[in-house]
Design a protein around this motif. Structure first.
Motif, mmCIF file in Angstrom:
data_model
loop_
_atom_site.group_PDB
_atom_site.id
_atom_site.type_symbol
_atom_site.label_atom_id
_atom_site.label_comp_id
_atom_site.label_asym_id
_atom_site.label_seq_id
_atom_site.Cartn_x
_atom_site.Cartn_y
_atom_site.Cartn_z
ATOM 1 N N UNK A 66 87.112 162.648 75.203
ATOM 2 C CA UNK A 66 87.647 162.208 73.904
ATOM 3 C C UNK A 66 88.827 161.246 74.038
ATOM 4 N N UNK A 67 89.711 161.498 75.001
ATOM 5 C CA UNK A 67 90.863 160.622 75.192
ATOM 6 C C UNK A 67 90.411 159.249 75.672
ATOM 7 N N UNK A 68 89.389 159.211 76.538
ATOM 8 C CA UNK A 68 88.865 157.930 77.011
ATOM 9 C C UNK A 68 88.286 157.129 75.859
ATOM 10 N N UNK A 73 89.023 152.646 71.804
ATOM 11 C CA UNK A 73 89.077 152.217 70.408
ATOM 12 C C UNK A 73 90.464 151.670 70.052
ATOM 13 N N UNK A 74 91.518 152.341 70.521
ATOM 14 C CA UNK A 74 92.880 151.867 70.254
ATOM 15 C C UNK A 74 93.142 150.536 70.932
ATOM 16 N N UNK A 75 92.621 150.349 72.147
ATOM 17 C CA UNK A 75 92.804 149.080 72.849
ATOM 18 C C UNK A 75 92.122 147.948 72.097
ATOM 19 N N UNK A 166 81.948 153.005 72.163
ATOM 20 C CA UNK A 166 80.662 153.637 71.832
ATOM 21 C C UNK A 166 79.924 154.073 73.095
ATOM 22 N N UNK A 167 79.954 153.234 74.130
ATOM 23 C CA UNK A 167 79.256 153.562 75.374
ATOM 24 C C UNK A 167 79.884 154.757 76.084
ATOM 25 N N UNK A 168 81.175 154.984 75.869
ATOM 26 C CA UNK A 168 81.858 156.079 76.563
ATOM 27 C C UNK A 168 81.342 157.448 76.146
ATOM 28 N N UNK A 169 80.626 157.541 75.013
ATOM 29 C CA UNK A 169 80.066 158.822 74.584
ATOM 30 C C UNK A 169 78.992 159.313 75.550
ATOM 31 N N UNK A 170 78.419 158.412 76.345
ATOM 32 C CA UNK A 170 77.386 158.814 77.306
ATOM 33 C C UNK A 170 77.992 159.279 78.636
#
Length: 457
Positions: A66-68, A73-75, A166-170
């Protein structure tokens, strides 16, 4: 693009000059106001520092994944906001948030790498991540040449992070974190998905909750023992390691950004120099990996920092008109400092025991950010005497390299789990030193003459 109003006290931009900075002419960051550029860079580094403290704690509480995702998103949002900043104040706020988010991305990526990758692969995977940074430098140089307006350039490099979020969810969550937080069922499902992805679906289906708990029983028991930041300074062996490592991390970040931010001072084409600065990382990190694998960690760490400090100090004695030699020294120094970062990430994680590893990494990484935050401010001392900044940068690198000699070697040693494991290292090291001395001493004992009339046996 809008170049800002002109008039008395606000100089016109020189004819034919392409705007590639952060609005130096647009916001009148010239003459006495030029110091604000260094302040803006320091605030960006402050964002990285504070982000490491805040997001590291949140990562342990809510998970790495979640932090990643939130950091990506913040970046993307803060980077895009920077491109549309109407004033310097807005620019500084967005740059702080950008640094804050970058720290979360780096921290989460490093932790996931350590907790997912096998021990024998960690050095290779760490180097691979470092080469991704190098590749980014190449891409950025090309984009900067193709997009001369800084606002469009900033927007171009920021928007892709919306896709990365979005890709980080995988990306799978850390199994160790889920187990330590009691999420055994989710951890089992994640392992089964990973096994299926690796072509070992049958092995994954054979896993059970009982087997998972049994294999990670030691980690679960260690998690019940709570250690904090104060323990790094309260316990003698940890205090010794923390002080030496903190100096090495600080000097590396301090000296690295002194060279990375001063590329325009060497009189070489800015884009070509950026490519050279990025390209030197390829052989530097490769040589570093070979060195830490065969010579050892603390020897490698000491050598790269001492060489970097020597290169920075040598710049003091090279005239400004000898641009090629000055550039060569700067590139060599930057390569040594890149190798220092690669070594420090691996070395620090191997030195600290599991019960305080994350805390130790966070504290030492903080000192690197403090160094990078202070580096732009030290450049201001060049207005007194031009050689003062390089004296400070080079001396700190030499001190950091000297501190590395006082750290224990971790080559071919298993990762320590407890503080007692680290203390045993120290006792074993002393024992090894005492054994040859005792053997030499026994060889120096003189033979006593036999008394007359007494059987020599």
């Amino acid at each position: 693009m809008d170049q800002g109003p002109t008039g008395p006290g606000r100089p016109n931009k020189p004819p034919g000059q392409v705007e590639r900075g952060i609005g130096a002419w647009e916001w009148n960051l010239v003459c006495s106001s030029g110091k604000l550029k260094e302040m803006a860079q320091s605030i960006f580094m402050a964002g990285i520092l504070i982000g490491g403290l805040v997001l590291g704690e949140l990562s342990d509480r809510f998970g790495r994944k979640p932090i990643l995702t939130c950091s990506y998103l913040l970046l993307a949002a803060s980077g895009s906001g920077t491109a549309f900043s109407p004033t310097l104040s807005f620019y500084i706020v967005f740059r702080f948030l950008t640094g804050f988010s970058i720290s979360g991305i780096v921290l989460s990526t490093v932790i996931l790498n350590v907790e997912w990758v096998p021990t024998w692969m960690r050095a290779i995977s760490s180097t691979a991540f470092g080469y991704c940074y190098t590749t980014g430098q190449f891409i950025l140089s090309g984009l900067a040449y193709a997009i001369p307006q800084w606002r469009w350039l900033q927007l171009t490099v920021s928007v892709p992070y919306f896709i990365f979020s979005l890709l980080s969810w995988w990306i799978p969550e850390s199994i160790r974190w889920m187990v330590l937080n009691g999420r055994f069922s989710k951890a089992l499902k994640t392992l089964q998905h990973v096994a299926a992805f690796n072509g070992k679906k049958e092995e994954g289906e054979k896993l059970s909750l009982e087997e998972l708990k049994f294999n990670l029983q030691k980690d679960i028991s260690l998690a019940k023992i709570k250690y904090g930041t104060t323990d790094l300074f309260r316990i003698p062996i940890l205090r010794h390691m923390t002080l030496c490592l903190s100096l090495a991390w600080f000097s590396t970040g301090f000296a690295y950004y002194s060279l990375a931010m001063g590329v325009e001072e060497f009189g070489v084409n800015l884009y070509i120099l950026q490519i050279i600065f990025g390209g030197v990382d390829i052989p530097a990190k490769f040589i570093t990996i070979l060195s830490i694998s065969y010579l050892g960690r603390h020897i490698t760490q000491a050598i790269v920092l001492l060489l970097a400090g020597g290169a920075i100090l040598a710049l003091i004695f090279v005239p400004s008109d000898m641009q090629i030699l000055r550039t060569a020294l700067a590139v060599f120094g930057k390569g040594c400092l890149s190798g220092s970062f690669s070594c420090l990430f691996l070395y620090t994680s191997e030195l600290y025991p599991t019960v305080v590893r994350q805390t130790g990494m966070g504290i030492n990484n903080l000192w690197a950010r403090v160094g990078s935050m202070l580096a732009p401010l030290v450049k201001i001392t060049g207005e007194v005497k031009p050689f003062i900044p390089n004296v400070i940068y080079g001396t700190m690198a030499l001190l950091g390299g000297s501190a590395a000699f006082f750290l224990p070697e971790t080559l071919n040693r298993p990762l320590p789990e407890t503080i007692e494991d680290v203390q045993n290292w120290r006792h074993q090291g002393k024992k090894r030193k005492q054994e040859p001395e005792a053997e030499k001493a026994s060889q120096r004992i003189p033979l006593k003459p036999c008394e007359s009339g007494r059987d020599p046996s």
